[in-house]
Scaffold this motif. Structure first.
Motif, PDB file in Angstrom:
ATOM      1  N   GLN A   1     -12.165  36.825 -15.499  1.00 20.11           N
ATOM      2  CA  GLN A   1     -13.557  36.842 -15.926  1.00 20.11           C
ATOM      3  C   GLN A   1     -13.440  36.733 -17.604  1.00 20.11           C
ATOM      4  O   GLN A   1     -12.774  37.426 -18.153  1.00 20.11           O
ATOM      5  CB  GLN A   1     -14.251  38.151 -15.716  1.00 20.11           C
ATOM      6  N   LEU A   2     -14.551  36.161 -18.066  1.00 21.97           N
ATOM      7  CA  LEU A   2     -14.620  35.822 -19.519  1.00 21.97           C
ATOM      8  C   LEU A   2     -15.140  36.752 -20.406  1.00 21.97           C
ATOM      9  O   LEU A   2     -16.548  37.250 -19.693  1.00 21.97           O
ATOM     10  CB  LEU A   2     -15.232  34.420 -20.039  1.00 21.97           C
ATOM     11  N   GLY A   3     -14.958  37.303 -21.317  1.00 20.76           N
ATOM     12  CA  GLY A   3     -15.717  38.551 -22.019  1.00 20.76           C
ATOM     13  C   GLY A   3     -16.020  37.839 -23.374  1.00 20.76           C
ATOM     14  O   GLY A   3     -16.457  36.689 -23.369  1.00 20.76           O
ATOM     15  N   VAL A   4     -16.095  38.537 -24.498  1.00 19.82           N
ATOM     16  CA  VAL A   4     -16.679  38.054 -25.652  1.00 19.82           C
ATOM     17  C   VAL A   4     -15.330  37.584 -26.474  1.00 19.82           C
ATOM     18  O   VAL A   4     -14.080  37.982 -26.303  1.00 19.82           O
ATOM     19  CB  VAL A   4     -17.269  39.077 -26.429  1.00 19.82           C
ATOM     20  N   PRO A   5     -15.740  36.672 -27.681  1.00 19.38           N
ATOM     21  CA  PRO A   5     -14.225  36.161 -28.421  1.00 19.38           C
ATOM     22  C   PRO A   5     -13.788  37.572 -29.183  1.00 19.38           C
ATOM     23  O   PRO A   5     -14.593  38.494 -29.694  1.00 19.38           O
ATOM     24  CB  PRO A   5     -15.066  35.256 -29.478  1.00 19.38           C
ATOM     25  N   LYS A  21     -13.122  30.769 -29.038  1.00 15.00           N
ATOM     26  CA  LYS A  21     -12.962  30.716 -27.428  1.00 15.00           C
ATOM     27  C   LYS A  21     -13.107  32.335 -27.030  1.00 15.00           C
ATOM     28  O   LYS A  21     -12.910  33.006 -27.892  1.00 15.00           O
ATOM     29  CB  LYS A  21     -11.556  30.207 -26.939  1.00 15.00           C
ATOM     30  N   ARG A  22     -13.712  32.296 -26.029  1.00 18.76           N
ATOM     31  CA  ARG A  22     -13.951  33.721 -25.344  1.00 18.76           C
ATOM     32  C   ARG A  22     -12.779  34.258 -24.563  1.00 18.76           C
ATOM     33  O   ARG A  22     -11.895  33.361 -24.167  1.00 18.76           O
ATOM     34  CB  ARG A  22     -15.147  33.517 -24.128  1.00 18.76           C
ATOM     35  N   ASN A  23     -12.476  35.427 -25.014  1.00 16.95           N
ATOM     36  CA  ASN A  23     -11.105  36.085 -24.349  1.00 16.95           C
ATOM     37  C   ASN A  23     -11.699  36.650 -23.090  1.00 16.95           C
ATOM     38  O   ASN A  23     -12.749  36.711 -22.653  1.00 16.95           O
ATOM     39  CB  ASN A  23     -10.828  37.148 -25.045  1.00 16.95           C
ATOM     40  N   THR A  24     -10.742  37.003 -22.382  1.00 20.35           N
ATOM     41  CA  THR A  24     -11.064  37.641 -21.061  1.00 20.35           C
ATOM     42  C   THR A  24     -11.437  38.969 -21.113  1.00 20.35           C
ATOM     43  O   THR A  24     -11.300  39.633 -22.134  1.00 20.35           O
ATOM     44  CB  THR A  24      -9.653  37.732 -19.852  1.00 20.35           C
ATOM     45  N   VAL A  28     -10.177  41.877 -23.835  1.00 20.80           N
ATOM     46  CA  VAL A  28     -11.084  42.589 -24.804  1.00 20.80           C
ATOM     47  C   VAL A  28     -11.005  44.049 -24.457  1.00 20.80           C
ATOM     48  O   VAL A  28     -10.851  44.715 -25.625  1.00 20.80           O
ATOM     49  CB  VAL A  28     -12.555  42.064 -24.200  1.00 20.80           C
TER      50      VAL A  28
END
Length: 168
Positions: A1-5, A21-24, A28
């Motif tokens: 799942q993607l979190g915030v950059p 890019k967004r980190n997972t 995060v």
């Protein structure tokens, strides 16, 4: 799942701005835990200047404790809770209402200090941000004002005018 950059390098000019890019979510949480663990090791355990609402080692640990609770890591949460309680720096208030009425009570591990200047009026600090006659940190485009003019009902405009106020 993607979190915030995760952005670790400071941006000092608009030319350095990128669209990272967004980190997972996992990445995060790993970064947050790393940052809070490092903060708790670098800060002192002495209560900071409560008048200014500065944090200390236990404030960082309390935030780390909250992360552990969010991740259902109850063993870590219990260990951190015990360390904070055993520090002797904080104590429960004799009356539960005290926490809500007394700034920086013995029960408060960390809180943000606000003054009348920080919160202009009664929870209308956004007014100061948008008001060009106050701080005016946020500028509103003419296009937005024109769009707003179309959606504010005439009855509200009349009421504002009658009270010597405006919505722009």
């Amino acid at each position: 799942q993607l979190g915030v950059p995760i952005v670790l390098d400071p941006i000092t000019s608009s030319t350095q701005f990128t669209f990272p890019k967004r980190n997972t979510v996992s990445e995060v949480y790993k970064q947050v835990k790393s940052d809070l663990s490092k903060a708790s090791s670098l800060l002192t355990g002495t209560p900071a200047n409560f008048v200014d609402g500065e944090g200390n080692k236990y404030a960082a640990m309390a935030m780390l404790l909250r992360v552990a609770m969010m991740q259902h890591d109850y063993n870590t949460a219990a260990t951190l809770s015990k360390q904070i309680m055993d520090s002797g720096v904080y104590a429960l208030n004799s009356d539960v209402k005290t926490f809500f009425y007394q700034k920086f009570s013995p029960e408060s591990i960390w809180e943000v200090a606000n003054t009348a200047q920080d919160n202009v009026g009664v929870n209308i600090s956004l007014d100061a941000l948008y008001n060009q006659n106050a701080r005016g940190d946020i500028r509103i485009s003419a296009g937005y004002v024109q769009a707003l003019d179309k959606i504010v009902p005439a009855s509200q405009k009349a009421l504002l005018k009658a009270n010597g106020a405006s919505y722009t």
